[in-house]
Design a protein around this motif. Sequence first.
Motif, PDB file in Angstrom:
ATOM      1  N   SER A  66      -6.786   0.284   4.556  1.00 53.62           N
ATOM      2  CA  SER A  66      -7.980  -0.879   4.597  1.00 53.62           C
ATOM      3  C   SER A  66      -7.768  -1.732   3.163  1.00 53.62           C
ATOM      4  CB  SER A  66      -9.052  -0.034   4.457  1.00 53.62           C
ATOM      5  OG  SER A  66      -9.391   0.662   3.067  1.00 53.62           O
ATOM      6  N   GLU A  67      -8.672  -2.576   3.157  1.00 62.15           N
ATOM      7  CA  GLU A  67      -8.618  -3.561   2.100  1.00 62.15           C
ATOM      8  C   GLU A  67      -8.812  -2.696   0.552  1.00 62.15           C
ATOM      9  OE1 GLU A  67      -9.496  -5.821   5.459  1.00 62.15           O
ATOM     10  OE2 GLU A  67     -10.285  -3.903   4.809  1.00 62.15           O
ATOM     11  N   THR A  68      -9.418  -1.576   0.370  1.00 62.26           N
ATOM     12  CA  THR A  68      -9.696  -0.786  -0.545  1.00 62.26           C
ATOM     13  C   THR A  68      -8.722   0.302  -0.871  1.00 62.26           C
ATOM     14  OG1 THR A  68     -10.968   0.970   0.788  1.00 62.26           O
ATOM     15  CG2 THR A  68     -11.994  -1.234  -0.427  1.00 62.26           C
ATOM     16  N   THR A  69      -7.590   0.519  -0.137  1.00 64.72           N
ATOM     17  CA  THR A  69      -6.499   1.266  -0.349  1.00 64.72           C
ATOM     18  C   THR A  69      -5.735   1.125  -1.353  1.00 64.72           C
ATOM     19  OG1 THR A  69      -5.892   1.623   2.153  1.00 64.72           O
ATOM     20  CG2 THR A  69      -4.425   2.597   0.773  1.00 64.72           C
ATOM     21  N   PRO A  70      -5.405   2.102  -2.360  1.00 65.79           N
ATOM     22  CA  PRO A  70      -4.739   1.995  -3.701  1.00 65.79           C
ATOM     23  C   PRO A  70      -3.534   1.275  -3.294  1.00 65.79           C
ATOM     24  CG  PRO A  70      -5.957   3.955  -3.869  1.00 65.79           C
ATOM     25  CD  PRO A  70      -6.093   3.577  -2.295  1.00 65.79           C
ATOM     26  N   TYR A  71      -2.856   0.569  -4.254  1.00 71.07           N
ATOM     27  CA  TYR A  71      -1.592   0.040  -4.258  1.00 71.07           C
ATOM     28  C   TYR A  71      -0.390   1.131  -4.692  1.00 71.07           C
ATOM     29  CZ  TYR A  71      -2.485  -5.073  -3.044  1.00 71.07           C
ATOM     30  OH  TYR A  71      -2.895  -6.076  -2.550  1.00 71.07           O
ATOM     31  N   ALA A  72       0.433   1.073  -3.905  1.00 68.54           N
ATOM     32  CA  ALA A  72       1.875   2.111  -4.314  1.00 68.54           C
ATOM     33  C   ALA A  72       2.986   1.473  -3.692  1.00 68.54           C
ATOM     34  CB  ALA A  72       1.276   3.437  -3.775  1.00 68.54           C
ATOM     35  N   PRO A  73       3.335   0.513  -3.899  1.00 68.23           N
ATOM     36  CA  PRO A  73       4.698  -0.213  -3.446  1.00 68.23           C
ATOM     37  C   PRO A  73       5.789   0.679  -3.794  1.00 68.23           C
ATOM     38  CG  PRO A  73       4.048  -1.447  -5.521  1.00 68.23           C
ATOM     39  CD  PRO A  73       2.698  -0.336  -5.238  1.00 68.23           C
ATOM     40  N   ASN A  74       6.597   0.912  -2.850  1.00 71.77           N
ATOM     41  CA  ASN A  74       7.873   1.655  -3.008  1.00 71.77           C
ATOM     42  C   ASN A  74       9.251   1.020  -3.045  1.00 71.77           C
ATOM     43  OD1 ASN A  74       6.413   4.400  -3.125  1.00 71.77           O
ATOM     44  ND2 ASN A  74       6.153   4.071  -0.870  1.00 71.77           N
ATOM     45  N   SER A  75       9.206  -0.272  -2.663  1.00 71.12           N
ATOM     46  CA  SER A  75      10.410  -0.899  -2.712  1.00 71.12           C
ATOM     47  C   SER A  75      10.169  -2.110  -3.702  1.00 71.12           C
ATOM     48  CB  SER A  75      10.992  -1.375  -1.404  1.00 71.12           C
ATOM     49  OG  SER A  75       9.955  -2.696  -1.128  1.00 71.12           O
ATOM     50  N   PRO A  76      11.563  -2.770  -4.210  1.00 68.41           N
ATOM     51  CA  PRO A  76      11.380  -3.766  -5.034  1.00 68.41           C
ATOM     52  C   PRO A  76      10.550  -4.998  -4.505  1.00 68.41           C
ATOM     53  CG  PRO A  76      13.603  -2.803  -5.184  1.00 68.41           C
ATOM     54  CD  PRO A  76      12.792  -2.089  -4.238  1.00 68.41           C
ATOM     55  N   TYR A  77      10.929  -5.000  -2.967  1.00 69.41           N
ATOM     56  CA  TYR A  77      10.061  -6.352  -2.338  1.00 69.41           C
ATOM     57  C   TYR A  77       8.461  -5.911  -2.408  1.00 69.41           C
ATOM     58  CZ  TYR A  77       7.620  -8.341   1.687  1.00 69.41           C
ATOM     59  OH  TYR A  77       6.718  -8.699   2.453  1.00 69.41           O
ATOM     60  N   ALA A  78       8.220  -4.740  -2.044  1.00 71.53           N
ATOM     61  CA  ALA A  78       6.690  -4.239  -2.183  1.00 71.53           C
ATOM     62  C   ALA A  78       6.152  -4.516  -3.430  1.00 71.53           C
ATOM     63  CB  ALA A  78       6.558  -2.973  -1.626  1.00 71.53           C
ATOM     64  N   ALA A  79       6.890  -4.108  -4.247  1.00 71.98           N
ATOM     65  CA  ALA A  79       6.252  -4.348  -5.794  1.00 71.98           C
ATOM     66  C   ALA A  79       6.160  -5.917  -6.263  1.00 71.98           C
ATOM     67  CB  ALA A  79       7.399  -3.461  -6.851  1.00 71.98           C
ATOM     68  N   ASP A  86      -0.037 -10.268  -5.544  1.00 76.27           N
ATOM     69  CA  ASP A  86      -1.483 -10.040  -4.994  1.00 76.27           C
ATOM     70  C   ASP A  86      -2.243  -9.988  -6.045  1.00 76.27           C
ATOM     71  OD1 ASP A  86      -0.235  -9.694  -2.770  1.00 76.27           O
ATOM     72  OD2 ASP A  86      -0.986  -8.273  -2.289  1.00 76.27           O
ATOM     73  N   HIS A  87      -1.764  -9.374  -7.292  1.00 77.43           N
ATOM     74  CA  HIS A  87      -2.895  -9.054  -8.406  1.00 77.43           C
ATOM     75  C   HIS A  87      -2.804 -10.278  -9.336  1.00 77.43           C
ATOM     76  CE1 HIS A  87      -2.786  -4.801  -7.839  1.00 77.43           C
ATOM     77  NE2 HIS A  87      -1.602  -4.594  -8.107  1.00 77.43           N
ATOM     78  N   TYR A 102       0.645  -1.194  -0.056  1.00 81.43           N
ATOM     79  CA  TYR A 102      -0.016  -0.017  -0.150  1.00 81.43           C
ATOM     80  C   TYR A 102       0.920   1.363   0.099  1.00 81.43           C
ATOM     81  CZ  TYR A 102      -3.689  -3.200   1.531  1.00 81.43           C
ATOM     82  OH  TYR A 102      -4.754  -4.300   1.653  1.00 81.43           O
ATOM     83  N   GLY A 103       1.940   0.959   0.035  1.00 80.51           N
ATOM     84  CA  GLY A 103       3.106   2.286   0.256  1.00 80.51           C
ATOM     85  C   GLY A 103       3.109   3.000   1.680  1.00 80.51           C
TER      86      GLY A 103
END
Length: 353
Positions: free
Chosen positions: A147-160, A166-167, A136-137
């Motif tokens: 929340s479960e509806t928070t837009p995705y905004a990953p900031n690290s290669p791990y998070a991305a 997930d997608h 979620y960033g």
Amino acid sequence: MILVTGGAGFIGANFVIDWLAGSRESILNLDKLTYAGNYGTLRVLRDDPDHVFVREDIGNRAALDALFVQYRPRAVVHFAAESHVDRSITGPRDFIDTNVVGTATLLDAALAHWHSLADAERSAFRFLHVSTDEVYGSLEPNAPAFSETTPYAPNSPYAASKAASDHLVRAYHHTYGLPTLTTNCSNNYGPYQFPEKLIPLMIQRALHGEPLPVYGDGKNVRDWLYVGDHCSAIRAVLADGRLGQTYNIGGCNEHTNLDVVNRICAILDEIRPRPAGSYREQVTFVTDRKGHDRRYAIDATKTSRELGWSPAETFESGLARTVRWYVDNDAWLDATLSGEYRLEYNAIEPVSV
């Protein structure tokens, strides 16, 4: 039987041990045994006939197909992942290979298995994907929790890489009908965590009289979740979660990194006093990590409302249990730090197909 991937890692091993302590349903435990997979953690299950361990990579489709045919699990709980942000910054490719390509391969194998099942078994089958709040960033100090509806905004290669997985899970449900569930959790802590993560790292460095490195100003905020509470939430989602849904799992415990380190020092001051003074004297501030997200926070209202789950541990009780565990299990910690833990599993051969 259920199939657990990454069941020799920190959260996965805790889940496997918890599951078999409270259920006689067998577990097929599949783990590649990278540096973060510790077979010694599973020593308590060594003679348990309900625990079947297989050393294998989730990216090996032939091996996965063979295991699905042989064991016919009624569910998959997918923990296997590269998970350390610092390592993803210096070497992102491993995270793409495991978290994205590996998850896609596992999904393909699970989908083929699901199609092979009889109608009743197909209806009962579940694929539960364990993910992270980092997708979620970063949050501003006063912003609402994720929340479960928070837009995705990953900031690290791990998070991305976790966001991509997930997608993929979501897409396999909506495109193919695969009965999936996804959980996004906050920062876990507890027994058996690899000592590159904040809490076990600080405990072991404190006990060895070494500096306690804190990134930047130490004011980065995380929501802390005791691993046992995470395991109970996953069991609840697996049992009663609505198909295709995401459930956020958090500890409702927001603390800065510096506060966490100071609390560890206070506990150690009490249970293992340092003759030269407080462990806080070892705290050292170091250059901040690249792209270091400022704050994470989880809103677990949906999980609580739909499944009746809430964390049993406060941060105070969970942290005290955790520090005591590492103090009392210094042999496990020393073997992990020295690399000795890897000698035992080097003799475990990957599955033959």
